[in-house]
Scaffold this active site. Structure first.
Site, PDB file in Angstrom:
ATOM      1  N   PRO A  12      -7.163  -3.620  13.141  1.00 10.66           N
ATOM      2  CA  PRO A  12      -6.415  -4.717  13.759  1.00 10.66           C
ATOM      3  C   PRO A  12      -4.932  -4.488  13.542  1.00 10.66           C
ATOM      4  O   PRO A  12      -4.493  -4.239  12.418  1.00 10.66           O
ATOM      5  CB  PRO A  12      -6.909  -5.961  13.000  1.00 10.66           C
ATOM      6  CG  PRO A  12      -7.383  -5.435  11.678  1.00 10.66           C
ATOM      7  CD  PRO A  12      -7.885  -4.048  11.928  1.00 10.66           C
ATOM      8  N   MET A  13      -4.135  -4.552  14.613  1.00  9.95           N
ATOM      9  CA  MET A  13      -2.694  -4.301  14.507  1.00  9.95           C
ATOM     10  C   MET A  13      -1.937  -5.326  15.341  1.00  9.95           C
ATOM     11  O   MET A  13      -2.160  -5.441  16.549  1.00  9.95           O
ATOM     12  CB  MET A  13      -2.367  -2.872  14.967  1.00  9.95           C
ATOM     13  CG  MET A  13      -2.912  -1.795  14.032  1.00  9.95           C
ATOM     14  SD  MET A  13      -2.639  -0.105  14.625  1.00  9.95           S
ATOM     15  CE  MET A  13      -3.989   0.064  15.809  1.00  9.95           C
ATOM     16  N   GLN A  65     -10.266 -10.762  13.739  1.00  8.43           N
ATOM     17  CA  GLN A  65      -9.624 -10.916  12.436  1.00  8.43           C
ATOM     18  C   GLN A  65      -8.885 -12.245  12.385  1.00  8.43           C
ATOM     19  O   GLN A  65      -8.060 -12.549  13.258  1.00  8.43           O
ATOM     20  CB  GLN A  65      -8.641  -9.789  12.131  1.00  8.43           C
ATOM     21  CG  GLN A  65      -8.117  -9.911  10.692  1.00  8.43           C
ATOM     22  CD  GLN A  65      -7.124  -8.850  10.305  1.00  8.43           C
ATOM     23  OE1 GLN A  65      -6.017  -8.825  10.814  1.00  8.43           O
ATOM     24  NE2 GLN A  65      -7.519  -7.969   9.378  1.00  8.43           N
ATOM     25  N   CYS A  95      -2.238  -8.156   4.810  1.00  9.61           N
ATOM     26  CA  CYS A  95      -0.921  -8.119   5.443  1.00  9.61           C
ATOM     27  C   CYS A  95       0.150  -8.618   4.476  1.00  9.61           C
ATOM     28  O   CYS A  95       0.024  -9.706   3.909  1.00  9.61           O
ATOM     29  CB  CYS A  95      -0.911  -8.969   6.706  1.00  9.61           C
ATOM     30  SG  CYS A  95       0.677  -8.926   7.569  1.00  9.61           S
ATOM     31  N   HIS A 166      -7.494  -0.969   2.424  1.00 13.20           N
ATOM     32  CA  HIS A 166      -6.312  -0.142   2.668  1.00 13.20           C
ATOM     33  C   HIS A 166      -5.930   0.472   1.321  1.00 13.20           C
ATOM     34  O   HIS A 166      -5.643  -0.247   0.364  1.00 13.20           O
ATOM     35  CB  HIS A 166      -5.176  -1.006   3.211  1.00 13.20           C
ATOM     36  CG  HIS A 166      -3.972  -0.225   3.649  1.00 13.20           C
ATOM     37  ND1 HIS A 166      -3.260  -0.530   4.780  1.00 13.20           N
ATOM     38  CD2 HIS A 166      -3.348   0.849   3.106  1.00 13.20           C
ATOM     39  CE1 HIS A 166      -2.257   0.320   4.917  1.00 13.20           C
ATOM     40  NE2 HIS A 166      -2.296   1.164   3.898  1.00 13.20           N
ATOM     41  N   ASN A 206      -9.136   2.757   4.743  1.00  8.88           N
ATOM     42  CA  ASN A 206      -8.069   2.625   5.733  1.00  8.88           C
ATOM     43  C   ASN A 206      -6.761   3.062   5.071  1.00  8.88           C
ATOM     44  O   ASN A 206      -6.607   2.958   3.862  1.00  8.88           O
ATOM     45  CB  ASN A 206      -8.000   1.164   6.194  1.00  8.88           C
ATOM     46  CG  ASN A 206      -6.803   0.848   7.071  1.00  8.88           C
ATOM     47  OD1 ASN A 206      -6.079  -0.109   6.810  1.00  8.88           O
ATOM     48  ND2 ASN A 206      -6.574   1.621   8.103  1.00  8.88           N
ATOM     49  N   GLY A 208      -3.218   5.749   6.248  1.00  6.38           N
ATOM     50  CA  GLY A 208      -2.718   7.108   6.283  1.00  6.38           C
ATOM     51  C   GLY A 208      -3.649   8.145   6.883  1.00  6.38           C
ATOM     52  O   GLY A 208      -3.416   9.347   6.727  1.00  6.38           O
ATOM     53  N   GLY A 228      -5.719   3.471  12.140  1.00 11.97           N
ATOM     54  CA  GLY A 228      -4.741   2.505  12.598  1.00 11.97           C
ATOM     55  C   GLY A 228      -3.752   3.094  13.578  1.00 11.97           C
ATOM     56  O   GLY A 228      -4.060   3.334  14.732  1.00 11.97           O
ATOM     57  N   ARG A 229      -2.540   3.377  13.089  1.00 11.10           N
ATOM     58  CA  ARG A 229      -1.470   3.811  13.976  1.00 11.10           C
ATOM     59  C   ARG A 229      -1.799   5.080  14.756  1.00 11.10           C
ATOM     60  O   ARG A 229      -1.382   5.231  15.903  1.00 11.10           O
ATOM     61  CB  ARG A 229      -0.180   4.009  13.170  1.00 11.10           C
ATOM     62  CG  ARG A 229       0.483   2.690  12.765  1.00 11.10           C
ATOM     63  CD  ARG A 229       1.585   2.931  11.761  1.00 11.10           C
ATOM     64  NE  ARG A 229       1.042   3.344  10.469  1.00 11.10           N
ATOM     65  CZ  ARG A 229       1.759   3.909   9.493  1.00 11.10           C
ATOM     66  NH1 ARG A 229       3.036   4.154   9.698  1.00 11.10           N
ATOM     67  NH2 ARG A 229       1.200   4.218   8.350  1.00 11.10           N
TER      68      ARG A 229
END
Length: 331
Positions: A12-13, A65, A95, A166, A206, A208, A228-229
């Site tokens: 989720p971003m 989320q 977050c 994370h 999660n 990197g 993620g990214r």
């Protein structure tokens, strides 16, 4: 090791994984679990629910989320989300942004495991789908291995069986959200040890992770990997997910397959009064690393935000990369 959807997921971003992004990612992977952006419980209780929670069947398996710290509000928000067909409710306990902390949710909740457990239990009482937690390995000076173990044990006592971790701690003061994704060192081994100590739990790692080879290495130690990214900035990395992690016979879609697959979604969005850029902004990195990728990205960046942009704008961008392509929409 799990063979379910949690084996590979897209994180989720905020401002990224909206319904258009998910529709696009689904053109590249049929099996990965996709997540919404974080939606706060008060937003659902008092806001535009159709806009916040709307999803379509083309998105496949999607987890919602939620953000919040009021058990009653979270439970009500979870119940309201039920008719929208999400396969999971995930509580954001990771977050680190100031705005999130002011609302008393996100990573700061790692300091209050009893409250997190109360929130999880309240949601479990209102929905039939699993309630999961996404967290960090620690916060501020509360970042020992025993702190993480205590947090997980307390929340797991509710019956929560899935934790997305994370593998960085979060500094709640002094670092921006971007810096918190990059500066605190990664500690994958701590997540591996968490799984070893809790074989009964599903532990997803999660942070990197940039490619599928790295994901495969992590899967030797944990139940699932969350990208993620990298999944957003270089989306074609998702094209080989199904074959590598779910079904060796699964087809690997081409970039053109993904574009042709998303065109009906774009047409529906435009017909409903939406703008082209709402969708194609998620596609800018599709040709990353390919010849003439910069031309594709530049054409969309400059032209898709225009109010009069149409499917033709996307087709023009693709033709800059592959002049021989004959779009299905033109047949």
């Amino acid at each position: 090791m799990t063979t379910g959807a949690h084996r590979f997921s897209v994180a989720p971003m905020m401002d990224w994984t909206d319904r258009h992004c998910r529709a696009f990612h689904r053109q590249l992977t049929r099996h990965a679990l996709l997540y919404t952006e974080m939606v706060t419980a008060p937003a659902i209780l008092f806001g535009d629910r159709a806009r916040l929670l709307g999803r379509s069947d083309e998105e496949g398996l999607v987890a919602l989320q939620l953000g919040g710290s009021d058990p009653k509000a979270l439970a009500e928000a979870a119940a309201i989300s039920a008719p929208y067909g999400y396969c999971e409710i995930n509580l954001n306990v990771g977050c680190p942004s100031d705005r999130v902390q002011e609302g008393r949710f996100g990573a700061c909740l790692m300091a209050e495991p009893d409250l997190v457990a109360e929130c999880v239990a309240a949601m479990q009482g209102r929905v039939d789908v699993p309630v999961t937690v996404k967290c960090r390995i620690g916060i501020d000076d509360q970042d020992s291995e025993s702190d993480l173990q205590r947090f997980i044990a307390i929340v797991a006592s509710t019956g929560c069986r899935t934790f997305i971790v994370h593998a960085r701690k979060a500094w709640l003061k002094g670092l921006s959200p971007k810096e918190n994704r990059e500066i605190p060192p990664l500690d994958y081994d701590r997540v591996y040890r968490l799984k070893a100590q809790h074989p009964e739990l599903t532990i997803i790692i999660n942070g990197g992770i940039t490619d599928l080879d790295a994901a495969a290495r992590h899967l030797e130690h944990v139940d699932g990997v969350m990208l993620g990214r990298a999944a957003y900035q270089t989306p074609y990395v998702l094209a080989d997910v199904d074959r590598r992690f779910f079904d060796p016979a699964a087809p690997v879609p081409s970039r053109i397959d993904a574009i042709e697959g998303i065109i009906p979604h774009i047409e529906r969005h435009l017909a409903g009064g939406g703008r082209l850029n709402n969708v194609v902004r998620h596609m800018l990195g599709l040709f990353h690393g390919e010849p003439r990728a910069r031309l594709f990205r530049r054409h969309l960046s400059e032209n898709a935000p225009r109010a009069d942009a149409t499917i033709a704008t996307l087709l023009e961008a693709v033709s800059l990369v592959d002049p021989s392509w004959q779009p299905l929409a033109a047949e």
